[in-house]
Design a protein around this motif. Structure first.
Motif, mmCIF file in Angstrom:
data_model
loop_
_atom_site.group_PDB
_atom_site.id
_atom_site.type_symbol
_atom_site.label_atom_id
_atom_site.label_comp_id
_atom_site.label_asym_id
_atom_site.label_seq_id
_atom_site.Cartn_x
_atom_site.Cartn_y
_atom_site.Cartn_z
ATOM 1 N N PHE A 90 -6.952 2.732 -7.701
ATOM 2 C CA PHE A 90 -6.594 1.483 -7.986
ATOM 3 C C PHE A 90 -4.962 1.222 -8.013
ATOM 4 O O PHE A 90 -4.586 0.943 -9.177
ATOM 5 C CB PHE A 90 -7.098 1.155 -9.258
ATOM 6 N N PRO A 91 -4.290 1.797 -6.932
ATOM 7 C CA PRO A 91 -2.797 1.754 -7.334
ATOM 8 C C PRO A 91 -2.577 0.254 -6.926
ATOM 9 O O PRO A 91 -2.793 -0.329 -6.307
ATOM 10 C CB PRO A 91 -2.319 2.612 -5.964
ATOM 11 N N PRO A 92 -1.221 -0.118 -7.836
ATOM 12 C CA PRO A 92 -0.920 -1.342 -7.582
ATOM 13 C C PRO A 92 -0.410 -1.697 -6.297
ATOM 14 O O PRO A 92 0.332 -0.908 -5.552
ATOM 15 C CB PRO A 92 0.109 -1.516 -8.696
ATOM 16 N N VAL A 93 -0.701 -2.863 -5.750
ATOM 17 C CA VAL A 93 -0.399 -3.149 -4.323
ATOM 18 C C VAL A 93 1.088 -3.607 -4.444
ATOM 19 O O VAL A 93 1.607 -4.482 -4.831
ATOM 20 C CB VAL A 93 -1.132 -4.360 -3.828
ATOM 21 N N SER A 94 1.894 -2.919 -3.403
ATOM 22 C CA SER A 94 3.129 -3.347 -3.221
ATOM 23 C C SER A 94 3.376 -4.693 -2.311
ATOM 24 O O SER A 94 2.917 -4.650 -1.209
ATOM 25 C CB SER A 94 4.171 -2.277 -2.409
#
Length: 724
Positions: A90-94
């Motif tokens: 779940f990496p934050p979306v750039s």
């Protein structure tokens, strides 16, 4: 216990819960089926179906989803979701906004805390890969089975809403054991489940779609959720399930019964129309070849192994529902999804919202769009990626930018237009700031009286009777011409290899630069020749004999003699068409001559006391000097426009160049006995730049768009090159 059909019980309806209509009842039935289907679909199937819905959605639906799923980009969502589903990161979306905030924090030195690395998705395949769960190893499976406490998602599902979490096909409860430890992960609880109606009645209205009751119009349909709830109650020791219909339900059924058996719940006319549409869609969806045709026609990429119910949903969503129904469906289905699907939707929309359309478009169309950007914006665009850099540096694109400005630099036969535009811009900035490269040359034995340049060659005439040709780029001497009996006062290039000179000996000579010899010598004046100007084949000279003579230099023929001044003529110029000649004399007047008729058209008495030392004409305006004063006249009406007074001693030479005669814009260069070379913007009364040539007087100047050249009585020649 209150039945859901009793008066006063909560009745869930679509379309905002308004009064039931034929459309709303049918919409309710469809939502009920979707609720049951979602319980059976796996995470991967949900993502594939969501993708099919998104590509069939309009702006209103995409804007709604993007707004309600913004919290998915927050770091708290990432940490809580990783706790519930540790196999996904779940990496934050750039996004553009997140990158802009990060830049501002760095600029204000506030970026001194830990930040998770962002995921920069460019393609939809990257989004699908980030949302796909990897296969668990034995160690991962063991770790998952050893978890004793229910997760936060499970606690909220039981305590807050009375929910059954999403159960995949591989997570069925164990029928053989009633102990708490044998209940599948995500279903453990500390006390027996209460009746579903009690949970629904106490749940918020916006979340009731997640666990809504089975209404009357589909109570004859079998639900795997009822079967699952009954088996859980048996494992918890509650005895027989409350709904006896679920005791004989076959859990291996793949989907709900066909929808056609309930078409009679609506009015006959509506039922017949909708039933016909539905049968046609089922027939088309059942044929694999027809599916491919539909997908190709709609340009939608959806996996072909989706369950049949998914194609029913696509048909309802794209063909039967309006925007209000689509928005309400999305509002309710978002509550039904878990964080994995929320992350998929937000990432998918992030890629769609910031799609690199320039790279995807055909090159001519992309160049057309980029042509609307300014040159500064094109430079920024070229730093986006390699594709943008290639397009932003396209030669045709910069050629169009060069067409929008006035080019003051020479252009080669096969130019790189971006370099041409850049050099032209640097040249303008250098003229404005005074930034230049100074080249100083010296070779004459006496004072330099005249100079001119064309292309890369500079010609100078001196009182030592010689003419020297120099290289403008480095100041190197190329050749020396000798032949005049006295000093050379005026020079002009006729062609690339022919040079015309006028001398104090009263002769006009034409030189062959290749051979270094005199081609023609012309006689006509009875005194020294002080000045000369050429336009095409026509040459006009001014002399001590108080006349100006008109020559056809191509035939070396004297055409006319212009008489009218009462004193020597020190300055001469011509208009752009070669029809008018302007002369300045020691008799303090400036005369305008008609070369075709050979007569004076107008006389301007400029100076009250001293001689007119220089004259320059450009696009209907005349600049002339007497003493330390420069006067600017308009030819039409011979009216004085303005004067410039900044030199400390007598002005010896000047040149005028008008760029816009309507707005009265242009530049001028002047020099005099004070040793100063001044660059003027004629819209201002003060000079823009002042260059010190030396201590002695400046005898002659010449300038173009790239440089200024001047010579003085101390034999030095200086070149101020602004093309750097």
């Amino acid at each position: 216990m209150m039945s859901i059909d009793q008066p006063g019980a909560w009745q869930w309806r679509g379309l905002g819960g308004g009064h039931a209509t034929m459309v709303s009842v049918e919409f309710d039935r469809q939502l009920d089926r979707i609720s049951l289907w979602l319980e059976e679909w796996t995470h991967q199937q949900r993502c594939d179906i969501l993708e099919g819905l998104l590509v069939r959605s309009g702006y209103s639906q995409l804007q709604f989803l993007w707004t309600v799923l913004q919290p998915a980009l927050h770091r708290d969502f990432m940490y809580s979701s990783k706790k519930e589903f540790p196999l996904l990161s779940f990496p934050p979306v750039s996004t553009y906004k997140s990158r802009e905030i990060k830049i501002k924090l760095i600029q204000h030195r506030q970026d001194d805390y830990f930040r998770e690395n962002s995921a920069h998705f460019r393609y939809l395949d990257e989004v699908k890969g980030a949302s796909r769960e990897p296969k668990m190893t034995n160690f991962d499976t063991l770790e998952m089975m050893n978890r004793e406490k229910p997760t936060e998602f499970e606690k909220s599902s039981h305590a807050g809403l009375g929910l059954l979490p999403t159960i995949g096909k591989n997570k069925r409860p164990d029928k053989t054991s009633h102990s708490q430890g044998n209940i599948p992960m995500g279903l453990r609880t500390a006390e027996p489940l209460r009746d579903s109606w009690e949970f629904i009645k106490s749940a918020p209205a916006t979340l009731r779609f997640i666990e809504m009751p089975v209404r009357r119009h589909i109570q004859n349909e079998r639900s795997p959720r009822d079967r699952l709830r009954a088996e859980i109650r048996q494992m918890l020791g509650d005895g027989k399930p409350q709904n006896p219909r679920t005791e004989h339900y076959d859990f291996k059924a793949t989907s709900a019964p066909p929808l056609e058996q309930n078409w009679n719940t609506t009015t006959p006319m509506l039922a017949l129309k909708e039933k016909k549409k539905f049968r046609l869609s089922r027939k088309d969806d059942g044929n694999k070849k027809e599916k491919k045709k539909i997908l190709k026609k709609q340009d939608v990429v959806v996996p072909s192994d989706l369950p049949q119910e998914a194609w029913d949903l696509f048909h309802w969503y794209a063909d039967l529902w309006d925007d209000v129904q689509r928005n309400e469906f999305l509002h309710k289905v978002v509550l039904k999804l878990d964080p994995r699907q929320h992350y998929f939707i937000s990432s998918y929309l992030a890629v769609k919202q910031y799609r690199d359309f320039i790279s995807l478009l055909p090159e001519p169309l992309a160049l057309k769009i980029l042509s609307y950007l300014s040159p500064a914006e094109l430079l920024v665009a070229s730093s986006v990626c390699r594709t943008w850099q290639r397009l932003a540096n396209h030669n045709e694109l910069w050629k169009s930018k060069c067409d929008e400005v006035t080019l003051e630099i020479p252009v080669s036969s096969n130019p790189l237009w971006k370099k041409v535009f850049r050099d032209n811009l640097f040249l303008k900035n250098n003229w404005s700031s005074g930034n230049c490269r100074v080249i100083e040359v010296k070779g004459h034995s006496q004072r330099v009286l005249s100079l001119t340049f064309e292309g890369r060659r500079l010609a100078t005439g001196s009182a030592d009777k010689s003419i020297k040709i120099w290289d403008l780029r480095n100041g190197h001497l190329i050749q020396t011409l000798r032949g005049h009996a006295k000093g050379v006062w005026c020079l002009s290039f006729f062609t690339k290899n022919l040079l015309v000179s006028g001398s104090y000996d009263g002769t006009l000579k034409v030189w062959n630069l290749k051979q270094g010899t005199t081609v023609r010598t012309m006689f006509g004046h009875e005194g020294p020749i002080y000045c000369m100007v050429r336009k095409d084949n026509i040459v006009v000279t001014g002399s001590q004999d108080r006349t100006a003579k008109v020559w056809d230099i191509s035939r070396c023929l004297l055409l006319k003699s212009l008489a009218g001044h009462s004193a020597p003529i020190f300055a001469v110029d011509m208009d752009e068409e070669g029809k008018l000649a302007i002369t300045g004399s020691a008799d303090r007047s400036v005369k305008i001559w008609d070369l075709q008729a050979g007569k004076c058209k107008k006389t301007i008495w400029v100076s009250p006391t001293t001689s007119i030392m220089s004259v320059s004409y450009s696009q209907g305006f005349i600049a002339c000097s007497y003493g330390e004063v420069i006067c600017l006249y308009k030819l039409e009406g011979a009216s004085l426009i303005k004067t410039f007074e900044e030199h400390q001693k007598r002005i010896e030479c000047l040149e005028l160049r008008i760029t816009d005669p309507v707005k009265l814009e242009g530049v001028m260069v002047s020099a005099g006995k004070d040793g100063e070379v001044k660059y003027w913007d004629i819209s201002h009364h003060k000079s823009c730049h002042s260059f010190k040539h030396g201590e002695k007087e400046v005898t002659c100047i010449h300038f173009d768009n790239l440089r200024i050249a001047s010579a003085s009585a101390d034999q030095r020649i200086k070149i101020w090159d602004f093309n750097v």
